[in-house]
Design a protein around this motif. Structure first.
Motif, PDB file in Angstrom:
ATOM      1  N   GLY A  54      50.200  41.910  56.665  1.00  0.00           N
ATOM      2  CA  GLY A  54      49.098  42.867  56.723  1.00  0.00           C
ATOM      3  C   GLY A  54      48.523  43.210  55.362  1.00  0.00           C
ATOM      4  O   GLY A  54      49.021  42.789  54.330  1.00  0.00           O
ATOM      5  N   GLY A  55      47.424  43.949  55.394  1.00  0.00           N
ATOM      6  CA  GLY A  55      46.782  44.396  54.172  1.00  0.00           C
ATOM      7  C   GLY A  55      45.274  44.232  54.242  1.00  0.00           C
ATOM      8  O   GLY A  55      44.687  44.216  55.328  1.00  0.00           O
ATOM      9  N   PHE A  56      44.655  44.103  53.070  1.00  0.00           N
ATOM     10  CA  PHE A  56      43.208  43.995  52.955  1.00  0.00           C
ATOM     11  C   PHE A  56      42.848  42.892  51.973  1.00  0.00           C
ATOM     12  O   PHE A  56      43.558  42.665  51.000  1.00  0.00           O
ATOM     13  CB  PHE A  56      42.603  45.307  52.435  1.00  0.00           C
ATOM     14  N   ALA A  57      41.723  42.244  52.219  1.00  0.00           N
ATOM     15  CA  ALA A  57      41.166  41.260  51.301  1.00  0.00           C
ATOM     16  C   ALA A  57      39.774  41.743  50.917  1.00  0.00           C
ATOM     17  O   ALA A  57      38.957  42.047  51.783  1.00  0.00           O
ATOM     18  CB  ALA A  57      41.085  39.887  51.958  1.00  0.00           C
ATOM     19  N   ASP A  58      39.522  41.800  49.618  1.00  0.00           N
ATOM     20  CA  ASP A  58      38.230  42.253  49.099  1.00  0.00           C
ATOM     21  C   ASP A  58      37.612  41.127  48.280  1.00  0.00           C
ATOM     22  O   ASP A  58      38.111  40.783  47.207  1.00  0.00           O
ATOM     23  CB  ASP A  58      38.430  43.495  48.232  1.00  0.00           C
ATOM     24  N   VAL A  59      36.549  40.533  48.833  1.00  0.00           N
ATOM     25  CA  VAL A  59      35.820  39.478  48.124  1.00  0.00           C
ATOM     26  C   VAL A  59      34.621  40.145  47.456  1.00  0.00           C
ATOM     27  O   VAL A  59      33.834  40.817  48.115  1.00  0.00           O
ATOM     28  CB  VAL A  59      35.335  38.380  49.101  1.00  0.00           C
ATOM     29  N   SER A  60      34.513  39.955  46.139  1.00  0.00           N
ATOM     30  CA  SER A  60      33.420  40.559  45.379  1.00  0.00           C
ATOM     31  C   SER A  60      32.923  39.538  44.360  1.00  0.00           C
ATOM     32  O   SER A  60      33.529  38.482  44.193  1.00  0.00           O
ATOM     33  CB  SER A  60      33.922  41.822  44.662  1.00  0.00           C
ATOM     34  N   PHE A 115      40.328  32.742  57.497  1.00  0.00           N
ATOM     35  CA  PHE A 115      39.124  32.444  56.735  1.00  0.00           C
ATOM     36  C   PHE A 115      39.502  31.947  55.351  1.00  0.00           C
ATOM     37  O   PHE A 115      40.605  32.205  54.867  1.00  0.00           O
ATOM     38  CB  PHE A 115      38.188  33.658  56.645  1.00  0.00           C
ATOM     39  N   GLY A 116      38.587  31.213  54.740  1.00  0.00           N
ATOM     40  CA  GLY A 116      38.798  30.686  53.401  1.00  0.00           C
ATOM     41  C   GLY A 116      37.794  31.267  52.434  1.00  0.00           C
ATOM     42  O   GLY A 116      36.684  31.628  52.813  1.00  0.00           O
ATOM     43  N   VAL A 117      38.213  31.364  51.171  1.00  0.00           N
ATOM     44  CA  VAL A 117      37.339  31.877  50.118  1.00  0.00           C
ATOM     45  C   VAL A 117      37.274  30.838  49.000  1.00  0.00           C
ATOM     46  O   VAL A 117      38.306  30.339  48.548  1.00  0.00           O
ATOM     47  CB  VAL A 117      37.866  33.221  49.565  1.00  0.00           C
ATOM     48  N   LEU A 118      36.054  30.530  48.601  1.00  0.00           N
ATOM     49  CA  LEU A 118      35.785  29.656  47.467  1.00  0.00           C
ATOM     50  C   LEU A 118      35.009  30.446  46.422  1.00  0.00           C
ATOM     51  O   LEU A 118      34.576  31.576  46.684  1.00  0.00           O
ATOM     52  CB  LEU A 118      34.965  28.445  47.912  1.00  0.00           C
ATOM     53  N   ALA A 119      34.775  29.857  45.270  1.00  0.00           N
ATOM     54  CA  ALA A 119      33.987  30.510  44.222  1.00  0.00           C
ATOM     55  C   ALA A 119      32.605  30.880  44.763  1.00  0.00           C
ATOM     56  O   ALA A 119      32.044  30.173  45.597  1.00  0.00           O
ATOM     57  CB  ALA A 119      33.854  29.587  43.020  1.00  0.00           C
ATOM     58  N   ASN A 120      32.085  32.001  44.321  1.00  0.00           N
ATOM     59  CA  ASN A 120      30.756  32.494  44.688  1.00  0.00           C
ATOM     60  C   ASN A 120      30.601  32.823  46.174  1.00  0.00           C
ATOM     61  O   ASN A 120      29.507  32.770  46.716  1.00  0.00           O
ATOM     62  CB  ASN A 120      29.673  31.493  44.257  1.00  0.00           C
ATOM     63  N   HIS A 121      31.712  33.182  46.819  1.00  0.00           N
ATOM     64  CA  HIS A 121      31.659  33.580  48.234  1.00  0.00           C
ATOM     65  C   HIS A 121      30.900  34.897  48.353  1.00  0.00           C
ATOM     66  O   HIS A 121      30.936  35.737  47.450  1.00  0.00           O
ATOM     67  CB  HIS A 121      33.086  33.757  48.761  1.00  0.00           C
ATOM     68  N   SER A 122      30.226  35.084  49.457  1.00  0.00           N
ATOM     69  CA  SER A 122      29.528  36.346  49.706  1.00  0.00           C
ATOM     70  C   SER A 122      30.537  37.489  49.760  1.00  0.00           C
ATOM     71  O   SER A 122      31.629  37.328  50.302  1.00  0.00           O
ATOM     72  CB  SER A 122      28.779  36.294  51.037  1.00  0.00           C
TER      73      SER A 122
END
Length: 133
Positions: A65-71, A32-39
């Protein structure tokens, strides 16, 4: 393109902390990809290559491995291991594969064997990606 705060942390150190345009990650449920203002959301990561884009600059980092936290504050990745792909050596991946093969052979339960087999498959994918890079 709008930028956002990205931090990549491994147990050893803070690997990266800067404003970026995009980050592509190897999620356990798919890339998956993350851009600015992602949910906002939380995802687990599998072994693979994380790609960081900032302007015309592209950096690739191997994560195990690990975790990604989008906030709303940005993206934080807590990785079991993080090594820039440019620093990764084929022999190091070969050793990780050998260790994973031993984990499969030593597994005492079906669940443990299944997890070890998944990790082995992921490491083989990383070795292939390293060969292709």
């Amino acid at each position: 393109m709008a930028s956002f705060k990205f931090e990549l942390v491994s147990p050893e150190r803070l690997v990266l902390s800067e404003e970026v345009d995009q980050v592509d990650l190897p999620g356990t449920e798919g890339d998956f990809g993350v851009l600015a203002n992602h949910s906002p959301f939380l995802s687990t990561l599998r072994a693979g290559v994380l790609t960081v884009k900032r302007g015309s600059e592209v950096r690739k980092i191997f994560v195990r491995g690990g975790f990604a936290d989008v906030s709303p504050a940005g993206l934080t990745v807590l990785a079991e291991k993080a090594v820039p792909l440019s620093e990764l050596k084929a022999d190091a991946i070969a050793q990780e594969i050998k260790n994973a093969e031993e984990d499969v052979a030593d597994a005492k339960s079906t669940e443990t064997r299944h997890k070890a087999e998944q990790r082995l498959a992921q490491l083989r994918e990383v070795a292939e990606a390293l060969r292709a890079a």
